[in-house]
Design a protein around this motif. Structure first.
Motif, PDB file in Angstrom:
ATOM      1  N   GLY A  16       0.814  -1.213   0.000  1.00 44.52           N
ATOM      2  CA  GLY A  16       0.000   0.000   0.000  1.00 44.52           C
ATOM      3  C   GLY A  16       0.846   1.260   0.000  1.00 44.52           C
ATOM      4  N   VAL A  17       1.913   1.266   0.786  1.00 43.35           N
ATOM      5  CA  VAL A  17       2.811   2.418   0.824  1.00 43.35           C
ATOM      6  C   VAL A  17       3.565   2.534  -0.497  1.00 43.35           C
ATOM      7  N   PHE A  18       3.998   1.408  -1.048  1.00 47.22           N
ATOM      8  CA  PHE A  18       4.704   1.430  -2.327  1.00 47.22           C
ATOM      9  C   PHE A  18       3.830   2.017  -3.433  1.00 47.22           C
ATOM     10  N   LEU A  19       2.561   1.656  -3.463  1.00 42.01           N
ATOM     11  CA  LEU A  19       1.659   2.194  -4.480  1.00 42.01           C
ATOM     12  C   LEU A  19       1.476   3.695  -4.326  1.00 42.01           C
ATOM     13  N   GLN A  20       1.635   4.203  -3.118  1.00 46.05           N
ATOM     14  CA  GLN A  20       1.442   5.627  -2.873  1.00 46.05           C
ATOM     15  C   GLN A  20       2.713   6.439  -3.112  1.00 46.05           C
ATOM     16  N   VAL A  21       3.866   5.967  -2.583  1.00 49.88           N
ATOM     17  CA  VAL A  21       5.077   6.796  -2.622  1.00 49.88           C
ATOM     18  C   VAL A  21       6.250   6.164  -3.361  1.00 49.88           C
ATOM     19  N   GLY A  22       6.174   4.911  -3.719  1.00 50.08           N
ATOM     20  CA  GLY A  22       7.296   4.264  -4.391  1.00 50.08           C
ATOM     21  C   GLY A  22       8.345   3.807  -3.383  1.00 50.08           C
ATOM     22  N   PHE A  23       9.584   3.672  -3.870  1.00 49.72           N
ATOM     23  CA  PHE A  23      10.669   3.193  -3.020  1.00 49.72           C
ATOM     24  C   PHE A  23      11.302   4.342  -2.243  1.00 49.72           C
ATOM     25  N   GLY A  24      10.534   5.022  -1.442  1.00 49.41           N
ATOM     26  CA  GLY A  24      11.055   6.121  -0.635  1.00 49.41           C
ATOM     27  C   GLY A  24      11.350   5.661   0.780  1.00 49.41           C
ATOM     28  N   GLY A  25      11.667   6.620   1.616  1.00 49.06           N
ATOM     29  CA  GLY A  25      11.947   6.313   3.011  1.00 49.06           C
ATOM     30  C   GLY A  25      10.746   5.760   3.747  1.00 49.06           C
ATOM     31  N   ALA A  26       9.553   6.239   3.373  1.00 40.79           N
ATOM     32  CA  ALA A  26       8.329   5.751   4.018  1.00 40.79           C
ATOM     33  C   ALA A  26       8.118   4.264   3.734  1.00 40.79           C
ATOM     34  N   ALA A  45       0.786   2.675   7.159  1.00 41.83           N
ATOM     35  CA  ALA A  45       0.385   2.649   5.755  1.00 41.83           C
ATOM     36  C   ALA A  45      -0.887   3.471   5.531  1.00 41.83           C
ATOM     37  N   VAL A  46      -1.870   3.301   6.397  1.00 38.56           N
ATOM     38  CA  VAL A  46      -3.115   4.064   6.245  1.00 38.56           C
ATOM     39  C   VAL A  46      -2.847   5.546   6.455  1.00 38.56           C
ATOM     40  N   TRP A  47      -1.977   5.884   7.367  1.00 40.26           N
ATOM     41  CA  TRP A  47      -1.629   7.284   7.610  1.00 40.26           C
ATOM     42  C   TRP A  47      -0.946   7.900   6.388  1.00 40.26           C
ATOM     43  N   ILE A  48      -0.031   7.174   5.773  1.00 38.26           N
ATOM     44  CA  ILE A  48       0.659   7.670   4.575  1.00 38.26           C
ATOM     45  C   ILE A  48      -0.344   7.880   3.436  1.00 38.26           C
ATOM     46  N   ILE A  49      -1.260   6.938   3.259  1.00 38.34           N
ATOM     47  CA  ILE A  49      -2.249   7.052   2.186  1.00 38.34           C
ATOM     48  C   ILE A  49      -3.212   8.212   2.459  1.00 38.34           C
ATOM     49  N   ALA A  50      -3.634   8.381   3.695  1.00 41.62           N
ATOM     50  CA  ALA A  50      -4.571   9.456   4.036  1.00 41.62           C
ATOM     51  C   ALA A  50      -3.907  10.815   3.961  1.00 41.62           C
ATOM     52  N   LYS A  51      -2.614  10.872   4.238  1.00 42.18           N
ATOM     53  CA  LYS A  51      -1.893  12.138   4.244  1.00 42.18           C
ATOM     54  C   LYS A  51      -1.754  12.724   2.842  1.00 42.18           C
ATOM     55  N   ARG A  52      -1.606  11.873   1.841  1.00 44.05           N
ATOM     56  CA  ARG A  52      -1.357  12.380   0.480  1.00 44.05           C
ATOM     57  C   ARG A  52      -2.598  12.413  -0.297  1.00 44.05           C
TER      58      ARG A  52
END
Length: 52
Positions: A16-26, A45-52
């Protein structure tokens, strides 16, 4: 699309995080959190998706 990402984040948090930000630090942080405990990985993961 965000609903699909949230569902993927619940099943496989790093994906889920990869789909949102790619291979980043998150992404790497989420892998670490998922390895330490499944629920911290889901929350992150839900926080990263909701944040962007």
């Amino acid at each position: 699309m965000d609903l699909i990402r949230v569902l993927v984040a619940i099943l496989l948090p790093p994906l889920g995080v990869f789909l949102q930000v790619g291979f980043g630090g998150a992404f790497w942080l989420n892998i670490l959190l998922t390895l330490l405990g499944y629920f911290p990985g889901i929350i992150h993961a839900v926080w990263i998706i909701a944040k962007r």
